[in-house]
Design a protein around this motif. Structure first.
Motif, PDB file in Angstrom:
ATOM      1  N   CYS A 155      -0.801  -6.116   3.725  1.00 25.23           N
ATOM      2  CA  CYS A 155      -2.186  -6.115   4.191  1.00 25.23           C
ATOM      3  C   CYS A 155      -2.558  -7.521   4.658  1.00 25.23           C
ATOM      4  O   CYS A 155      -2.443  -8.478   3.892  1.00 25.23           O
ATOM      5  N   THR A 177      -7.873  -5.626   6.776  1.00 24.57           N
ATOM      6  CA  THR A 177      -7.326  -4.277   6.596  1.00 24.57           C
ATOM      7  C   THR A 177      -8.445  -3.412   6.035  1.00 24.57           C
ATOM      8  O   THR A 177      -8.798  -3.522   4.858  1.00 24.57           O
ATOM      9  N   THR A 179      -6.819   1.475   5.291  1.00 21.53           N
ATOM     10  CA  THR A 179      -6.774   1.258   3.842  1.00 21.53           C
ATOM     11  C   THR A 179      -6.712   2.584   3.093  1.00 21.53           C
ATOM     12  O   THR A 179      -6.079   2.677   2.037  1.00 21.53           O
ATOM     13  N   ILE A 237      -9.737  -6.988   2.607  1.00 18.17           N
ATOM     14  CA  ILE A 237      -9.139  -5.668   2.403  1.00 18.17           C
ATOM     15  C   ILE A 237     -10.172  -4.759   1.749  1.00 18.17           C
ATOM     16  O   ILE A 237     -10.729  -5.084   0.703  1.00 18.17           O
TER      17      ILE A 237
END
Length: 285
Positions: free
Chosen positions: A199, A203, A208, A226
């Motif tokens: 990642c 992301t 995800t 993320i």
């Protein structure tokens, strides 16, 4: 310097003849550090003073991870269509055309096979500069085909995620790629073929919610964003203030969503160390 003081200082060059510094010679990180572009490239596109990992694309990741930067690109001619005849402020076909001309890419992911520390590795790497790395039908299809290539040839598979999520211009067709890619990764797991998920920043979204978090190991670069929804959306939905550093790779590691964080210069060695260990192979120097 004011124009009327130039002669006093011995400066004779006229303003119109002054040479400007060419663009692209320097990079300024978000923390304000100035880095020579050549030095930045030699340091794996990481700012040496503050460790900031500059966003890079498939070209740079392939150079870093494949031996001598050599690889064979897979399904390089796949391009997106416009089955829904989508149009908002601009036609989807026009957006695709503009993205191709600006980036030189066919879509938001490139897939390739090559040697990494002497052994075969298949990599699917997303490019954020192509419509925000959004996941459309071509992205899902290329990842699925790359997984099939890994399955057929018994080669470890890696996906480098960098995405804003599903591509809204393809609506439900885009969302179908979540299930499609997840099913292919399940086939790799059944066959005992290693799948590594990396990642990078950012992301988010459907990426995800599918392949980015399904790795046999899930790893990330330092400071990467993320998450599923963005921090503003989460805050507005929950009505609560978010913890400091929420959705950074360091926060996710602390809370068990990642296996480890890797500096980009150590990435190739760490990936191959994992592959060697899981396949019970002698560790390569």
């Amino acid at each position: 310097m004011a124009w009327f003081k130039r002669k006093e200082k011995g400066i004779q060059t006229s303003t119109q003849d002054k040479k400007d510094t060419p663009k692209g010679l320097w990079y300024k990180s978000p923390t304000g550090k100035i880095v020579d572009s050549e030095e930045l490239a030699k340091n794996f596109y990481v700012s040496p003073e503050d460790g900031y990992h500059v966003r890079i694309g498939s070209k740079e990741y392939f150079e870093i991870l494949f031996d001598e930067g050599k690889f064979k690109e897979l399904d390089k001619n796949l391009t997106s269509k416009d089955p829904l005849k989508f149009e908002d402020s601009k036609k989807y076909t026009d957006r695709l055309k503009a993205a191709k001309e600006k980036t030189g890419l066919k879509d938001a992911v490139k897939t390739a096979v090559g040697k990494s520390k002497g052994k075969d590795l298949v990599i699917a790497c997303m490019d954020f500069k192509f419509i925000g790395g959004s996941m459309g039908s071509v992205v899902g299809e290329k990842i699925a085909r790359a997984a099939d290539y890994s399955l057929k040839n018994n080669i470890p598979f890696m996906i480098i995620s960098k995405s804003g999520g599903a591509r809204m211009m393809e609506a439900a067709l885009s969302l179908m790629q979540l299930a499609k890619t997840s099913a292919k990764l399940a086939q790799l797991a059944d066959a005992g073929i290693p799948y590594i998920s990396l990642c990078t920043d950012p992301t988010t979204g459907g990426t995800t919610a599918s392949f980015a978090m399904l790795g046999d190991i899930n790893i990330a670069e330092p400071g990467a964003l993320i998450g599923f929804a963005g921090p503003r959306v989460v805050r507005d939905t929950t009505g609560k203030d978010l913890p400091e550093g929420f959705q950074t790779s360091e926060f996710l590691l602390e809370h068990g969503f990642l296996d480890f964080i890797s500096h980009r210069k150590e990435l190739k060695n760490k990936i191959n160390l994992y592959i060697d260990l899981i396949q019970n192979q002698p560790i390569r120097a």
